[in-house]
Each structure stands twice: as C-alpha cells, then as structure tokens.
Design an enzyme around this catalytic site. Sequence first.
Site, mmCIF file in Angstrom:
data_model
loop_
_atom_site.group_PDB
_atom_site.id
_atom_site.type_symbol
_atom_site.label_atom_id
_atom_site.label_comp_id
_atom_site.label_asym_id
_atom_site.label_seq_id
_atom_site.Cartn_x
_atom_site.Cartn_y
_atom_site.Cartn_z
ATOM 1 N N SER A 39 0.630 -1.321 -0.132
ATOM 2 C CA SER A 39 -0.095 0.084 -0.169
ATOM 3 C C SER A 39 0.947 1.188 -0.042
ATOM 4 O O SER A 39 0.399 2.204 -0.222
ATOM 5 C CB SER A 39 -0.871 -0.018 1.252
ATOM 6 O OG SER A 39 -0.327 0.295 2.396
ATOM 7 N N LYS A 94 0.781 4.595 7.056
ATOM 8 C CA LYS A 94 0.222 5.586 5.610
ATOM 9 C C LYS A 94 0.815 6.890 5.724
ATOM 10 O O LYS A 94 1.677 7.122 6.836
ATOM 11 C CB LYS A 94 -1.157 5.561 5.919
ATOM 12 C CG LYS A 94 -2.120 4.435 6.054
ATOM 13 C CD LYS A 94 -1.902 3.688 4.572
ATOM 14 C CE LYS A 94 -2.760 2.393 4.836
ATOM 15 N NZ LYS A 94 -2.572 1.429 3.601
#
Length: 215
Positions: A39, A94
């Site tokens: 990701s 993230k």
Amino acid sequence: MVKTKSKTREYVESILVAVIIALFVRSIFIQAYKIPSGSMEPTLLIGDHLLVNRLSYVVKVPYFDNVIYTLGKPKRGDIIVFRYPENVKVDYIKRVIATEGDTIEIKNKVIYINGVKMTDSWGHYDNQPPEPRNPFIEKTFGRHVKDNFGPYTVPKDAVFAMGDNRDNSADSRFWGPVRKEHLVGKALILYFSWNSNTTDPFEYIRWSRIGQLIK
C-alpha cells in the site's frame, strides 16, 4: 561466608534484565516495524524493516495506549504508524495527507485541500480510469469511492492518511481519520530490506535500501 551465584543464575538474570530493558525501550522510545503489504509502494516495499520514533507525537502509558502527553502533531507528508481504527491490535502505516481542520476532496484522483489542488509528489496510480461517484453506495453505506471522495473536514486531534500506492490502499477514504490516541509514531529509517520475490540469493537483501531515511 558470601554465597556466590551460579553461572546459570547469572545468565538467566542477565537475559531477564536485557529483555526488560528492550521491552521498556520498545514501549517508550523506538519500535521496529515490517512492511507487510504494497500500500505504500514505491516509497516502502514489502519486506522493508524500519524504525519508528514513538516520541514523535505523543507519550503513552506503556501497553495501554492511554495518551498522557502530547509532544507534537503530525504534519502533511509525515509517514506514520498507527493502530488500525477498526482493530487496534493491528498496526498500519500511511502518509498524512490532511490534518485537523483541513477539508479534503478528491475529484477523479486529484486531491484538493481546502479547495486548492495539492501537489502530490508522493502518490502513484495504476492506469485505471477514475471510479465515478456512486450515490447508492454513499447513501446506503455512508462512504465514497476512492477516486471521488468528500468534501470531508478532518476532525480535531485527527489526521487523514493515505497510502502512496493510491489505487491499492485501504486508508482514511474507507475507514475514516486516524485519531491521536491511535498514533504510534513517525517512521524514521530503513534498517533492513528483504526481497522475497526473487530466486537469486544475491538479491534477497536489498542492500541499497538499508540506512535510507524515510520521507
């Protein structure tokens, strides 16, 4: 007469002290983290091992995650490790895209912060056409599709985080903001990188990535 400790007891005590110190350091200062998914590609690769500064933003009660002191706030562009809001036993990583009070909107994969197009040097996309808005999904499930999102204003003591691999990331577009109490820390440096996708034993270790600062 002074009794002397047996060698076995000395070894056991030394190991216990080392373990206690390691657990203390891990719970307060530095935490090691391994990248399990794509990701954050190409910034972070599957098999990257990194160190996280747990004192970047908050001080917590060890093992209970109660915030006792705030040291700073995440800034746009920071790569953060945090407890996954829907399962706090799992850590996610993230990049911060918007901070408290910011209004974020995504139009056909283009990100706007407070109405201004964001210079997105971090984002990487597949060659897929943007997903159109789906009023049925928005009304029924209360969420937007990833390529057309918002507008959404980030609440107090929270950030909006996204993976750099924009088309292949489960992030704040799907499960909402990251709140202060879920922060673990800021990613610092890569200390090891293992490539499990190669059959060449000389390429198992990504030597060129070791020691890289995470930006």
